[in-house]
Design an enzyme around this catalytic site. Structure first.
Site, PDB file in Angstrom:
ATOM      1  N   GLU A  35     -45.183  46.253  66.208  1.00 14.75           N
ATOM      2  CA  GLU A  35     -45.307  47.222  67.300  1.00 14.75           C
ATOM      3  C   GLU A  35     -44.416  48.447  67.097  1.00 14.75           C
ATOM      4  O   GLU A  35     -44.748  49.538  67.559  1.00 14.75           O
ATOM      5  CB  GLU A  35     -44.977  46.547  68.637  1.00 14.75           C
ATOM      6  CG  GLU A  35     -46.007  45.533  69.094  1.00 14.75           C
ATOM      7  CD  GLU A  35     -45.651  44.134  68.611  1.00 14.75           C
ATOM      8  OE1 GLU A  35     -44.878  44.007  67.626  1.00 14.75           O
ATOM      9  OE2 GLU A  35     -46.155  43.155  69.203  1.00 14.75           O
ATOM     10  N   HIS A  37     -43.767  49.973  64.240  1.00 16.22           N
ATOM     11  CA  HIS A  37     -44.529  50.891  63.394  1.00 16.22           C
ATOM     12  C   HIS A  37     -45.632  51.574  64.192  1.00 16.22           C
ATOM     13  O   HIS A  37     -45.860  52.785  64.060  1.00 16.22           O
ATOM     14  CB  HIS A  37     -45.169  50.131  62.218  1.00 16.22           C
ATOM     15  CG  HIS A  37     -44.184  49.563  61.246  1.00 16.22           C
ATOM     16  ND1 HIS A  37     -44.044  48.210  61.059  1.00 16.22           N
ATOM     17  CD2 HIS A  37     -43.308  50.152  60.406  1.00 16.22           C
ATOM     18  CE1 HIS A  37     -43.126  47.988  60.142  1.00 16.22           C
ATOM     19  NE2 HIS A  37     -42.658  49.139  59.724  1.00 16.22           N
ATOM     20  N   GLN A 155     -30.423  55.945  57.652  1.00 14.15           N
ATOM     21  CA  GLN A 155     -31.530  56.368  56.798  1.00 14.15           C
ATOM     22  C   GLN A 155     -32.169  57.646  57.331  1.00 14.15           C
ATOM     23  O   GLN A 155     -32.494  58.562  56.564  1.00 14.15           O
ATOM     24  CB  GLN A 155     -32.576  55.260  56.717  1.00 14.15           C
ATOM     25  CG  GLN A 155     -33.834  55.644  55.966  1.00 14.15           C
ATOM     26  CD  GLN A 155     -34.826  54.511  55.897  1.00 14.15           C
ATOM     27  OE1 GLN A 155     -34.718  53.645  55.043  1.00 14.15           O
ATOM     28  NE2 GLN A 155     -35.796  54.498  56.799  1.00 14.15           N
ATOM     29  N   MET A 186     -37.204  45.716  66.730  1.00 17.65           N
ATOM     30  CA  MET A 186     -38.319  45.250  65.920  1.00 17.65           C
ATOM     31  C   MET A 186     -38.068  45.549  64.447  1.00 17.65           C
ATOM     32  O   MET A 186     -37.637  46.635  64.080  1.00 17.65           O
ATOM     33  CB  MET A 186     -39.608  45.926  66.375  1.00 17.65           C
ATOM     34  CG  MET A 186     -40.037  45.530  67.783  1.00 17.65           C
ATOM     35  SD  MET A 186     -40.362  43.754  67.967  1.00 17.65           S
ATOM     36  CE  MET A 186     -41.798  43.568  66.916  1.00 17.65           C
TER      37      MET A 186
END
Length: 282
Positions: A35, A37, A155, A186
């Site tokens: 979810e 993504h 990142q 997630m």
């Protein structure tokens, strides 16, 4: 939905879109889609005509070969999920050879010190691998906008620096962390958790939220010590690091300044599964 396995196929498709002056969004993933993504893809679809989703487990960003071998690969399920989500998605699922040719090596980057903090201290060469794959994907896809979740906040900052230093013509957009109902961020790694570790894992976010409250009245060292003490009580979770850092430089806080923005970063092992998370503090 269009599926491409070679960059030349993808370029042919995207050249046609550019002739029609359609805007292009991009969500790079390593597959095992969830979810989180889909929330990135949904935002991209709202802001662009089409969106490219890459599915590629990048070998150069793994410092642990066992972790690379165990990383979930669920391409058929991922494609089925994307097909049910939107017809406006273009999938790029390349082979290692299509990305790297015969030389599976990383470029070496200077991210002005961002790469030496937190994850950089524990995952040797990781951000050279991240920089290499993201730069190559940007050069292949040439998106107008690219979407990254803030769960991997370090990142995200490094990719923003990559775009700045290499003058890449793409707008990088950070998106809120998508969490399960119990607060766990997630991650594709979550599916590898045992039932016991999955039940214990929400403690990570609970601790982050409590640390945020404490940061309002305590200094950073006191908050760090408190978090370390909390994890000493956990049998199933092992704290690797907890750091409070400046959001821009990612350097650990020295003296709290009201004019600066800070964020707490954490890495925890649940068995042999490594989980990361973070929270804005002010």
């Amino acid at each position: 939905m269009i599926i491409c396995h070679k960059k030349e196929e993808l370029r042919h498709v995207l050249d046609g879109l550019r002739l029609e002056k359609q805007t292009l969004g991009f969500v790079p993933t390593m597959g095992a889609l969830h979810e989180g993504h889909l929330s990135l893809i949904d935002k991209g679809l709202q802001e662009n005509t089409k969106i490219v989703v890459s599915i590629f487990v990048n070998p150069t960003q793994f410092d642990n070969t066992t972790d690379l071998k165990k990383y979930p690969r669920t391409l058929e399920n991922d494609i089925e999920l994307l097909q049910s989500f939107s017809e406006s998605i273009i999938v790029y699922a390349p082979t290692v050879e299509d990305i790297y040719g015969d030389a599976i090596i990383s470029e070496v980057f200077d991210f002005d010190g961002l790469e030496h903090q937190m994850e950089g201290k524990f995952r040797k060469g990781h951000f050279n691998g991240v920089g290499t794959i993201v730069k190559r994907l940007f050069e292949i896809v040439k998106p107008d906008h690219a979407y990254f979740g803030e769960k991997d906040f370090q990142q995200l900052r490094i990719i923003q620096k990559l775009v700045e230093k290499h003058d890449l013509n793409v707008k990088v957009i950070g998106c809120d962390i998508y969490r399960a109902d119990d607060g766990l961020a997630m991650s594709s790694r979550n599916q590898r958790l045992t039932k016991a570790h999955r039940k214990a894992a929400p403690f990570i976010y609970q601790t982050l939220k409590a640390a945020k409250v404490r940061f309002g009245t305590e200094n950073a060292n006191e908050v760090v010590q408190w978090v370390e003490e909390q994890f000493d009580t956990q049998n199933l979770l092992s704290l690797e690091y907890f750091t409070i850092a400046d959001e821009l430089s990612l350097k650990p806080i020295e003296i709290k300044q009201n004019t600066e923005s800070y964020r707490a970063f954490i890495a925890v092992f649940a068995g042999d599964i490594r989980l990361i998370d973070n929270i804005a503090l002010n």
